[in-house]
Design a protein around this motif. Structure first.
Motif, PDB file in Angstrom:
ATOM      1  N   VAL A 245       0.812  -1.216   0.000  1.00 27.80           N
ATOM      2  CA  VAL A 245       0.000   0.000   0.000  1.00 27.80           C
ATOM      3  C   VAL A 245       0.847   1.269   0.000  1.00 27.80           C
ATOM      4  O   VAL A 245       0.295   2.380   0.064  1.00 27.80           O
ATOM      5  CB  VAL A 245      -0.949   0.012   1.222  1.00 27.80           C
ATOM      6  CG1 VAL A 245      -1.954  -1.116   1.132  1.00 27.80           C
ATOM      7  CG2 VAL A 245      -0.165  -0.069   2.523  1.00 27.80           C
ATOM      8  N   GLU A 246       2.177   1.131  -0.091  1.00 23.31           N
ATOM      9  CA  GLU A 246       3.045   2.304  -0.043  1.00 23.31           C
ATOM     10  C   GLU A 246       2.741   3.315  -1.159  1.00 23.31           C
ATOM     11  O   GLU A 246       2.743   4.539  -0.909  1.00 23.31           O
ATOM     12  CB  GLU A 246       4.509   1.887  -0.083  1.00 23.31           C
ATOM     13  CG  GLU A 246       5.509   3.033  -0.090  1.00 23.31           C
ATOM     14  CD  GLU A 246       5.337   3.997   1.088  1.00 23.31           C
ATOM     15  OE1 GLU A 246       5.688   5.182   0.934  1.00 23.31           O
ATOM     16  OE2 GLU A 246       4.824   3.567   2.150  1.00 23.31           O
ATOM     17  N   PRO A 247       2.464   2.882  -2.410  1.00 18.87           N
ATOM     18  CA  PRO A 247       2.136   3.884  -3.441  1.00 18.87           C
ATOM     19  C   PRO A 247       0.904   4.727  -3.071  1.00 18.87           C
ATOM     20  O   PRO A 247       0.865   5.926  -3.337  1.00 18.87           O
ATOM     21  CB  PRO A 247       1.873   3.029  -4.684  1.00 18.87           C
ATOM     22  CG  PRO A 247       2.667   1.783  -4.452  1.00 18.87           C
ATOM     23  CD  PRO A 247       2.572   1.525  -2.979  1.00 18.87           C
ATOM     24  N   ILE A 248      -0.088   4.084  -2.430  1.00 17.32           N
ATOM     25  CA  ILE A 248      -1.277   4.837  -2.010  1.00 17.32           C
ATOM     26  C   ILE A 248      -0.907   5.798  -0.893  1.00 17.32           C
ATOM     27  O   ILE A 248      -1.346   6.967  -0.878  1.00 17.32           O
ATOM     28  CB  ILE A 248      -2.390   3.882  -1.527  1.00 17.32           C
ATOM     29  CG1 ILE A 248      -2.702   2.828  -2.595  1.00 17.32           C
ATOM     30  CG2 ILE A 248      -3.667   4.663  -1.187  1.00 17.32           C
ATOM     31  CD1 ILE A 248      -3.667   1.748  -2.130  1.00 17.32           C
ATOM     32  N   ALA A 249      -0.074   5.329   0.053  1.00 17.76           N
ATOM     33  CA  ALA A 249       0.354   6.183   1.168  1.00 17.76           C
ATOM     34  C   ALA A 249       1.115   7.399   0.656  1.00 17.76           C
ATOM     35  O   ALA A 249       0.935   8.519   1.153  1.00 17.76           O
ATOM     36  CB  ALA A 249       1.204   5.376   2.143  1.00 17.76           C
ATOM     37  N   ARG A 250       1.991   7.186  -0.343  1.00 15.13           N
ATOM     38  CA  ARG A 250       2.754   8.324  -0.909  1.00 15.13           C
ATOM     39  C   ARG A 250       1.797   9.337  -1.542  1.00 15.13           C
ATOM     40  O   ARG A 250       1.979  10.545  -1.411  1.00 15.13           O
ATOM     41  CB  ARG A 250       3.760   7.828  -1.952  1.00 15.13           C
ATOM     42  CG  ARG A 250       5.029   7.270  -1.377  1.00 15.13           C
ATOM     43  CD  ARG A 250       6.148   7.240  -2.438  1.00 15.13           C
ATOM     44  NE  ARG A 250       5.750   6.539  -3.647  1.00 15.13           N
ATOM     45  CZ  ARG A 250       5.896   5.240  -3.846  1.00 15.13           C
ATOM     46  NH1 ARG A 250       6.428   4.483  -2.893  1.00 15.13           N
ATOM     47  NH2 ARG A 250       5.524   4.674  -4.978  1.00 15.13           N
ATOM     48  N   TRP A 251       0.814   8.817  -2.245  1.00 16.20           N
ATOM     49  CA  TRP A 251      -0.166   9.713  -2.901  1.00 16.20           C
ATOM     50  C   TRP A 251      -0.909  10.535  -1.855  1.00 16.20           C
ATOM     51  O   TRP A 251      -1.104  11.741  -2.015  1.00 16.20           O
ATOM     52  CB  TRP A 251      -1.136   8.859  -3.713  1.00 16.20           C
ATOM     53  CG  TRP A 251      -2.244   9.621  -4.390  1.00 16.20           C
ATOM     54  CD1 TRP A 251      -2.135  10.446  -5.468  1.00 16.20           C
ATOM     55  CD2 TRP A 251      -3.633   9.607  -4.027  1.00 16.20           C
ATOM     56  NE1 TRP A 251      -3.356  10.944  -5.806  1.00 16.20           N
ATOM     57  CE2 TRP A 251      -4.303  10.448  -4.943  1.00 16.20           C
ATOM     58  CE3 TRP A 251      -4.363   8.965  -3.039  1.00 16.20           C
ATOM     59  CZ2 TRP A 251      -5.676  10.656  -4.887  1.00 16.20           C
ATOM     60  CZ3 TRP A 251      -5.732   9.169  -2.982  1.00 16.20           C
ATOM     61  CH2 TRP A 251      -6.370  10.003  -3.898  1.00 16.20           C
ATOM     62  N   LEU A 252      -1.315   9.896  -0.757  1.00 11.43           N
ATOM     63  CA  LEU A 252      -2.006  10.621   0.305  1.00 11.43           C
ATOM     64  C   LEU A 252      -1.110  11.670   0.938  1.00 11.43           C
ATOM     65  O   LEU A 252      -1.545  12.786   1.242  1.00 11.43           O
ATOM     66  CB  LEU A 252      -2.508   9.644   1.373  1.00 11.43           C
ATOM     67  CG  LEU A 252      -3.672   8.725   0.959  1.00 11.43           C
ATOM     68  CD1 LEU A 252      -3.965   7.724   2.062  1.00 11.43           C
ATOM     69  CD2 LEU A 252      -4.916   9.540   0.628  1.00 11.43           C
ATOM     70  N   ARG A 253       0.182  11.332   1.162  1.00 11.13           N
ATOM     71  CA  ARG A 253       1.107  12.309   1.751  1.00 11.13           C
ATOM     72  C   ARG A 253       1.312  13.496   0.807  1.00 11.13           C
ATOM     73  O   ARG A 253       1.468  14.632   1.240  1.00 11.13           O
ATOM     74  CB  ARG A 253       2.442  11.649   2.079  1.00 11.13           C
ATOM     75  CG  ARG A 253       2.381  10.673   3.255  1.00 11.13           C
ATOM     76  CD  ARG A 253       3.785  10.301   3.720  1.00 11.13           C
ATOM     77  NE  ARG A 253       4.538   9.560   2.724  1.00 11.13           N
ATOM     78  CZ  ARG A 253       4.528   8.237   2.606  1.00 11.13           C
ATOM     79  NH1 ARG A 253       3.806   7.495   3.436  1.00 11.13           N
ATOM     80  NH2 ARG A 253       5.255   7.636   1.674  1.00 11.13           N
ATOM     81  N   ARG A 254       1.268  13.185  -0.499  1.00  7.80           N
ATOM     82  CA  ARG A 254       1.481  14.242  -1.482  1.00  7.80           C
ATOM     83  C   ARG A 254       0.312  15.235  -1.500  1.00  7.80           C
ATOM     84  O   ARG A 254       0.510  16.432  -1.719  1.00  7.80           O
ATOM     85  CB  ARG A 254       1.677  13.635  -2.873  1.00  7.80           C
ATOM     86  CG  ARG A 254       2.183  14.613  -3.912  1.00  7.80           C
ATOM     87  CD  ARG A 254       2.784  13.921  -5.120  1.00  7.80           C
ATOM     88  NE  ARG A 254       1.856  13.002  -5.764  1.00  7.80           N
ATOM     89  CZ  ARG A 254       1.992  11.678  -5.804  1.00  7.80           C
ATOM     90  NH1 ARG A 254       3.043  11.116  -5.210  1.00  7.80           N
ATOM     91  NH2 ARG A 254       1.112  10.914  -6.410  1.00  7.80           N
ATOM     92  N   VAL A 255      -0.913  14.750  -1.276  1.00  7.59           N
ATOM     93  CA  VAL A 255      -2.071  15.654  -1.295  1.00  7.59           C
ATOM     94  C   VAL A 255      -2.358  16.223   0.087  1.00  7.59           C
ATOM     95  O   VAL A 255      -3.273  17.033   0.244  1.00  7.59           O
ATOM     96  CB  VAL A 255      -3.338  14.939  -1.815  1.00  7.59           C
ATOM     97  CG1 VAL A 255      -3.115  14.414  -3.214  1.00  7.59           C
ATOM     98  CG2 VAL A 255      -3.765  13.809  -0.877  1.00  7.59           C
ATOM     99  N   ALA A 256      -1.593  15.802   1.099  1.00 12.24           N
ATOM    100  CA  ALA A 256      -1.822  16.281   2.457  1.00 12.24           C
ATOM    101  C   ALA A 256      -0.997  17.533   2.716  1.00 12.24           C
ATOM    102  O   ALA A 256      -0.318  18.068   1.827  1.00 12.24           O
ATOM    103  CB  ALA A 256      -1.484  15.185   3.465  1.00 12.24           C
ATOM    104  N   GLY A 257      -1.045  18.021   3.947  1.00 13.36           N
ATOM    105  CA  GLY A 257      -0.365  19.262   4.304  1.00 13.36           C
ATOM    106  C   GLY A 257      -1.298  20.432   4.059  1.00 13.36           C
ATOM    107  O   GLY A 257      -2.212  20.376   3.230  1.00 13.36           O
ATOM    108  N   ALA A 258      -1.053  21.511   4.774  1.00 14.78           N
ATOM    109  CA  ALA A 258      -1.964  22.660   4.723  1.00 14.78           C
ATOM    110  C   ALA A 258      -2.167  23.172   3.318  1.00 14.78           C
ATOM    111  O   ALA A 258      -3.290  23.328   2.850  1.00 14.78           O
ATOM    112  CB  ALA A 258      -1.438  23.769   5.624  1.00 14.78           C
ATOM    113  N   ASP A 259      -1.080  23.440   2.620  1.00 11.45           N
ATOM    114  CA  ASP A 259      -1.212  24.043   1.292  1.00 11.45           C
ATOM    115  C   ASP A 259      -1.719  23.051   0.262  1.00 11.45           C
ATOM    116  O   ASP A 259      -2.576  23.369  -0.566  1.00 11.45           O
ATOM    117  CB  ASP A 259       0.129  24.636   0.847  1.00 11.45           C
ATOM    118  CG  ASP A 259       0.534  25.817   1.708  1.00 11.45           C
ATOM    119  OD1 ASP A 259      -0.373  26.453   2.271  1.00 11.45           O
ATOM    120  OD2 ASP A 259       1.746  26.081   1.830  1.00 11.45           O
TER     121      ASP A 259
END
Length: 542
Positions: A245-259
């Motif tokens: 599930v790491e590719p999904i986790a990376r995608w979520l981290r990429r769309v996360a964060g305030a900005d």
């Protein structure tokens, strides 16, 4: 680092929010009073608009700083909960044997986002805090879209409508089902970003399934959507290997964060607003079409009404209402008491009281036949108008959408038939009283002369018979009243035509009452059209 530094508060755009709130009020006020193919299609459109406004757009516009909602959705057994748990490295949403089908939504947020997420209106969702969720997003494990329980299905669809991002989980065995593509297409239409997880794919089928799935995504206009493949881990319980599930986790981290999360939110918001413009324009068109249909129906009803008056008016004017029972009753009265024909001011001996009483009795039978004939004739005129209205509406439904349904509703009500019978009898009684009053208004000398051969009631009966065209009665009345007789008869016949017009026009009442409502008025679309124009200006300016 403080929360304010990582997740600044963003005040909603008050102007856009005002416009969307105003639009929401106008859509709520829309009603479809007609039953037409157009309104049957427009009712679901209105319902969808309200859902999207209430579940996503208004909550998001009122608070842009809340975490972006990532809804994890899919069919029964697709492995949604296992995916969520594996992404977090912890079982926060029960799966597998313990929970074969998701029954309640589970919202998972980072502890530092919990306060911001508290205002999210997600119904009975179980709220969980977990530091495995990237800041700025909230993972929502939704009920199964194909759950056996309708309430679960409805909740899943509602939560998807509230999503900023949709993560749709399917399997190699289920990805071709109609349901996921219907859901994905709906998400695309409202401007939401979506990604797909193809779960439990064996190495042998991976190339074939992936190629087919990419082709389907392209066909549905979703070529730019992210696609993740999770290998088949075989029969197991618990979490998937982290690397699966790491590719999904990376995608979520990429769309996360305030900005980044705000960027995702605003991108979805723009797409939702674009879709809102199109859907509102479609709703405006349907409301306008309904008002046009109502105007056409109203005109058809009004045009059909006079059809029943023609024969009645002609028979009244030319005096042929008396043919049949009235004429027969008059001839029977004259045969039984020939003296009826000689009630004139002359040197006739005053009839005996018994003769006067007999004449009054015989003329009373004539008056009864006049009443019965008028009731029958006016009812026939009313029914003719009713039948013509029904023909106009029911047999031309292709030209007059909603006509057949409108006619059926009026006939099913039953009030029209009862009104018609009561009104006709009441109006005929009023007309007879009017004739009696006209006789009472004759000059005293006329009445005194009449009294030589007729009682007052007998003279009234003669006058009613004359008004409906009994020639003998007209001669008797002229012999009594002279020139005043013609004026009385003409006025009575004019009143009779007016009576008929009033009754047949009443046949339109139940139809026009259903058409003269706010929802069908020409101005019913004004507010909605205005909000659409304001929304278009807002969207173009962004």
């Amino acid at each position: 680092m403080t929360r304010d530094e990582t997740m600044p508060e963003h005040a909603p755009d008050a102007t856009l929010l005002d416009v969307v709130e105003g639009l929401h009020r106008e859509v709520q006020a829309v009603a479809f009073a007609l039953d037409t193919p157009g309104t049957r299609a427009a009712k679901p459109l209105r319902h969808t608009l309200l859902e999207r406004l209430e579940d996503h757009l208004l909550p998001r516009l009122r608070e842009l700083s809340r975490p972006a909602i990532v809804v994890v959705a899919g069919s029964t057994g697709a492995g949604k909960s296992t995916i969520v748990n594996s992404l977090l490295g912890d079982e926060v949403s029960k799966a597998s044997v313990l929970r074969p089908t998701t029954r309640e939504p589970v919202l998972v947020t980072h502890p530092e986002d919990a306060e911001l997420a508290a205002g999210l209106d997600l119904g009975e969702a179980l709220r969980v805090e977990h530091d495995g969720v990237p800041r700025g997003i909230a993972l929502l494990d939704a009920p199964d879209l194909d759950s056996l329980m309708s309430s679960n299905r409805e909740t899943a669809v509602r939560l998807l409508a509230a999503a900023d991002l949709g993560l749709f989980v399917t399997t190699a065995a289920r990805y071709g089902d109609a349901l996921p593509w219907r859901v994905l297409t709906d998400a695309k239409e409202r401007g939401a970003s979506v990604a797909m997880v193809l779960n439990r794919v064996s190495d042998e089928k991976l190339a074939e399934v992936r190629t087919d799935l990419v082709s389907r995504l392209r066909e549905h206009g979703l070529a730019s959507s992210a696609l993740f493949v999770v290998p088949d881990a075989g029969a197991h319980e618990g979490l998937l290997p982290a690397e699966s599930v790491e590719p999904i986790a990376r995608w979520l981290r990429r769309v996360a964060g305030a900005d980044q999360a705000r960027t995702v939110i605003l991108r979805t918001l723009r797409g939702a607003l674009d879709a809102l413009v199109e859907q509102t324009a479609a709703l405006v068109a349907e409301v306008e079409a309904q008002t046009d249909d109502a105007a056409a129906l109203r005109a058809a009803v009004v045009d059909a009404v006079p059809s029943g008056l023609g024969d009645l008016a002609d028979a009244t004017v030319d005096g042929t209402l008396s043919t049949g029972a009235v004429e027969a009753a008059w001839l029977a009265a004259v045969d039984a008491e020939p003296g009826i024909l000689r009630p004139v001011a002359g040197r006739f001996r005053r009839p005996r009281r018994a003769a006067l009483a007999r004449r009054a009795e015989l003329l009373g039978a004539v008056a009864t036949r006049v009443r019965e004939t008028l009731v029958t004739q006016v009812l026939a005129a009313a029914r003719t108008s009713s039948e013509t209205i029904g023909s106009q509406l029911g047999e031309q439904d292709d030209r007059l959408p909603g006509g057949a349904a409108l006619h059926a509703a009026v006939q099913a009500d039953g009030a029209l038939a009862a009104w018609r019978d009561t009104t006709v009898r009441s109006e005929v009684s009023a007309w007879l009283r009017g004739v009696a009053d006209a006789v009472g208004d004759l000059a005293p000398g006329v009445l005194q002369a009449a009294d030589r051969g007729l009682t007052r009631e007998g003279l009234v009966a003669v006058a009613t018979a004359a008004a409906v065209g009994v020639a003998g009665a007209e001669r008797v009345l002229a012999g009594v009243a002279g020139a005043a007789a013609g004026e009385l008869v003409d006025a009575a016949r004019a009143d009779l035509v007016a009576l008929g017009r009033h009754v047949v026009e009443g046949e339109a009442g139940p139809y026009t009452e259903r058409l003269d409502v706010t929802a069908l008025a020409p101005e019913a679309v004004t507010g909605l059209r205005l909000r659409l124009a304001e929304l278009r200006r807002q969207v173009r300016s962004r």
